[in-house]
Design an enzyme around this catalytic site. Structure first.
Site, PDB file in Angstrom:
ATOM      1  N   HIS A  44      -2.886 -11.486 -56.548  1.00 16.52           N
ATOM      2  CA  HIS A  44      -2.948 -11.467 -57.860  1.00 16.52           C
ATOM      3  C   HIS A  44      -3.218 -12.829 -58.831  1.00 16.52           C
ATOM      4  O   HIS A  44      -2.793 -13.925 -58.442  1.00 16.52           O
ATOM      5  CB  HIS A  44      -2.643 -10.365 -58.323  1.00 16.52           C
ATOM      6  CG  HIS A  44      -2.173  -9.012 -57.294  1.00 16.52           C
ATOM      7  ND1 HIS A  44      -1.841  -7.819 -58.424  1.00 16.52           N
ATOM      8  CD2 HIS A  44      -3.747  -8.614 -56.759  1.00 16.52           C
ATOM      9  CE1 HIS A  44      -2.414  -6.939 -56.766  1.00 16.52           C
ATOM     10  NE2 HIS A  44      -2.835  -7.610 -55.936  1.00 16.52           N
ATOM     11  N   GLU A  46      -1.514 -13.332 -61.244  1.00 15.09           N
ATOM     12  CA  GLU A  46      -0.710 -13.751 -62.180  1.00 15.09           C
ATOM     13  C   GLU A  46       0.081 -14.656 -61.141  1.00 15.09           C
ATOM     14  O   GLU A  46       0.654 -15.793 -61.387  1.00 15.09           O
ATOM     15  CB  GLU A  46       0.722 -12.124 -62.128  1.00 15.09           C
ATOM     16  CG  GLU A  46       0.062 -11.648 -63.429  1.00 15.09           C
ATOM     17  CD  GLU A  46      -1.158 -10.218 -62.796  1.00 15.09           C
ATOM     18  OE1 GLU A  46      -0.727  -9.837 -63.130  1.00 15.09           O
ATOM     19  OE2 GLU A  46      -1.498 -10.333 -61.953  1.00 15.09           O
ATOM     20  N   CYS A  69       0.934  -5.367 -61.784  1.00 15.43           N
ATOM     21  CA  CYS A  69       1.748  -3.939 -60.857  1.00 15.43           C
ATOM     22  C   CYS A  69       2.859  -4.545 -60.381  1.00 15.43           C
ATOM     23  O   CYS A  69       3.528  -5.472 -60.702  1.00 15.43           O
ATOM     24  CB  CYS A  69       0.342  -4.212 -59.239  1.00 15.43           C
ATOM     25  SG  CYS A  69       1.105  -5.951 -58.248  1.00 15.43           S
ATOM     26  N   ALA A 156     -44.908   3.622 -62.449  1.00 14.45           N
ATOM     27  CA  ALA A 156     -46.301   2.560 -61.010  1.00 14.45           C
ATOM     28  C   ALA A 156     -47.238   4.115 -61.939  1.00 14.45           C
ATOM     29  O   ALA A 156     -47.495   4.683 -63.052  1.00 14.45           O
ATOM     30  CB  ALA A 156     -45.790   4.007 -60.090  1.00 14.45           C
ATOM     31  N   TRP A 164     -45.968  -5.560 -59.365  1.00 15.32           N
ATOM     32  CA  TRP A 164     -44.117  -5.631 -59.384  1.00 15.32           C
ATOM     33  C   TRP A 164     -44.985  -5.414 -61.605  1.00 15.32           C
ATOM     34  O   TRP A 164     -46.086  -5.833 -62.028  1.00 15.32           O
ATOM     35  CB  TRP A 164     -43.421  -6.886 -59.331  1.00 15.32           C
ATOM     36  CG  TRP A 164     -43.183  -7.262 -58.138  1.00 15.32           C
ATOM     37  CD1 TRP A 164     -43.769  -7.981 -57.296  1.00 15.32           C
ATOM     38  CD2 TRP A 164     -42.412  -6.019 -57.832  1.00 15.32           C
ATOM     39  NE1 TRP A 164     -42.886  -7.724 -56.210  1.00 15.32           N
ATOM     40  CE2 TRP A 164     -42.215  -7.579 -55.997  1.00 15.32           C
ATOM     41  CE3 TRP A 164     -41.171  -5.653 -57.720  1.00 15.32           C
ATOM     42  CZ2 TRP A 164     -41.488  -7.066 -54.838  1.00 15.32           C
ATOM     43  CZ3 TRP A 164     -40.442  -5.137 -57.031  1.00 15.32           C
ATOM     44  CH2 TRP A 164     -40.283  -5.831 -55.398  1.00 15.32           C
ATOM     45  N   ARG A 201     -29.873 -10.524 -52.454  1.00 17.02           N
ATOM     46  CA  ARG A 201     -30.788 -11.833 -52.091  1.00 17.02           C
ATOM     47  C   ARG A 201     -30.206 -12.747 -53.067  1.00 17.02           C
ATOM     48  O   ARG A 201     -30.687 -13.023 -53.119  1.00 17.02           O
ATOM     49  CB  ARG A 201     -32.156 -11.175 -51.908  1.00 17.02           C
ATOM     50  CG  ARG A 201     -32.661 -10.497 -51.032  1.00 17.02           C
ATOM     51  CD  ARG A 201     -33.594 -10.829 -50.955  1.00 17.02           C
ATOM     52  NE  ARG A 201     -34.420  -9.253 -51.678  1.00 17.02           N
ATOM     53  CZ  ARG A 201     -34.225  -8.661 -52.271  1.00 17.02           C
ATOM     54  NH1 ARG A 201     -34.157  -7.643 -51.340  1.00 17.02           N
ATOM     55  NH2 ARG A 201     -35.056  -8.345 -53.294  1.00 17.02           N
ATOM     56  N   GLU A 295     -31.475   2.737 -57.737  1.00 21.55           N
ATOM     57  CA  GLU A 295     -32.884   2.119 -57.653  1.00 21.55           C
ATOM     58  C   GLU A 295     -33.333   3.028 -57.276  1.00 21.55           C
ATOM     59  O   GLU A 295     -33.524   3.268 -55.911  1.00 21.55           O
ATOM     60  CB  GLU A 295     -33.307   0.312 -57.089  1.00 21.55           C
ATOM     61  CG  GLU A 295     -31.997   0.450 -57.730  1.00 21.55           C
ATOM     62  CD  GLU A 295     -32.871  -1.602 -57.051  1.00 21.55           C
ATOM     63  OE1 GLU A 295     -33.498  -1.651 -56.678  1.00 21.55           O
ATOM     64  OE2 GLU A 295     -31.962  -2.368 -57.748  1.00 21.55           O
TER      65      GLU A 295
END
Length: 365
Positions: A44, A46, A69, A156, A164, A201, A295
């Site tokens: 972690h 720390e 933690c 659309a 696009w 990507r 999406e």
């Protein structure tokens, strides 16, 4: 603490399912050690900061973006590391709601004689871990719904053509949001219409989010890119269908016919014959999914909005007009009164290439 938050952000794409945490050690006004949590199973923040500080950790103040933690998991408790290093004071930004911590970290430090303070830059630290906090406090991930539209709110043409509407810069921005998300959600209608891969990507991305398709009747082809791409994918179907198999385009989509890395989750049918959306989100939370990037087409987008399950709306507006016959952002019920309209507040507004990106959250004007 501001520097600790900068460090925490370095784990934005990689720390899932753990929170993003940064730590800075300060000794006599000088920063002597820094660290951030890279990925689950590794030390972690720390611990990295203590290692960097060495002997100068003794008597130092640790600034941590999340309560340290106090439990054994894949790594030892950070409280024990701070105590062993001789840190004199710990300042953390936000409490950890994990029941294994939830105040226990601060209590353990105080019991060891370490001064503890909380709440410094709490709002900023909360923003850093919206998904982690949502999963533990509400039992469901933080859900972002992405929509790309023209200035007149159309996604659309009437024919379905949409590539696009938004710019290349906006699509690159979407890749960054995908990368920091634990899962990408869509509906079977989008899969059948567009065959999207829904992958990240970007060459530097350390992992692929889980790809989730809501597909009550298992209509997704076994060859769909969402199932055959890198990483894991999951179909959510209703019990009545998921237990058997369904023929489609010469393939049998059953658990035995799925590509490697793809699974089917079974859920009871809701009133509309589909899996209840809240049940889906709770099942994903059980899989330790913190943030969902959605999406989807107007049907699923509308259902999520009507169900009050959208925590953040990410709207890319392109500087163009498509006209009244083009497809809308979401399928929503008719309003009888203007006073009944849902209200959203702008959380962030900026230009992304030629487009405007508006980020909204539910709430009054």
């Amino acid at each position: 603490m501001a520097r600790a938050l900068q460090l925490a952000a370095l784990g934005r794409d990689s720390s899932q399912p753990n929170p993003r945490v940064g730590c800075v050690l300060v000794h006599e006004g000088e920063r002597v050690g820094e660290g951030w949590h890279r990925r689950a199973g590794e030390p972690h923040a720390e611990v990295f900061a203590i290692q960097a500080a060495g002997a100068r950790a003794r008597g130092a103040t640790a600034y941590v973006t999340l309560e340290p933690c106090n439990h054994h998991g894949r790594t030892p408790p950070c409280t024990e590391a701070l105590i062993a290093a001789g840190v004199a004071r710990v300042v953390y930004a936000v409490a950890d709601p994990d029941p294994r911590v939830d105040g226990g970290g601060a209590a353990r430090l105080r019991a060891a004689g370490i001064e503890v303070a909380a709440g410094l830059l709490e709002a900023e630290a909360t923003e850093m871990n919206l998904g982690f906090l949502s999963r533990l406090q509400r039992g469901r991930p933080w859900l972002r719904l992405k929509l790309a539209a023209s200035l007149d709110g159309r996604t659309a043409l009437a024919s379905g053509e949409s590539q696009w509407i938004s710019s290349a810069e906006s699509r690159e921005d979407v890749q960054a949001w995908r990368a920091q998300s634990a899962a990408i959600l869509t509906g079977v209608g989008t899969v059948l219409a567009d065959d999207p891969a829904l992958t990240v990507r970007r060459g530097e991305s350390p992992r692929q989010p889980l790809r989730v398709v809501l597909d009550s009747r298992l209509r997704t082809p076994a060859t769909a890119r969402v199932l055959t791409g890198p990483g894991e994918s999951c179909l959510f179907a209703v019990d009545a269908v998921a237990g058997g198999s369904r023929q489609l385009a010469g393939t049998s989509l059953s658990p035995g016919a799925l590509p490697p890395g793809a699974t089917i989750e079974r859920l009871p049918a809701g009133a509309d014959g589909r899996p209840a959306l809240l049940d889906v989100l709770q099942r994903l939370a059980a899989r330790q999914i913190n943030e969902i990037w959605t999406e989807a087409g107007p049907t699923l987008a509308g259902a999520l909005l009507v169900g009050g399950l959208v925590d953040e709306l990410v709207l890319y507006l392109a500087p163009t007009l498509l006209g009244p016959d083009a497809r809308p952002l979401a399928q929503l019920p008719l309003l009888g009164r203007l006073a009944d309209r849902p209200l959203w507040r702008i959380h962030d507004l900026r230009a992304v290439g030629p487009d405007a990106r508006i980020m909204l959250r539910p709430g009054g004007l």
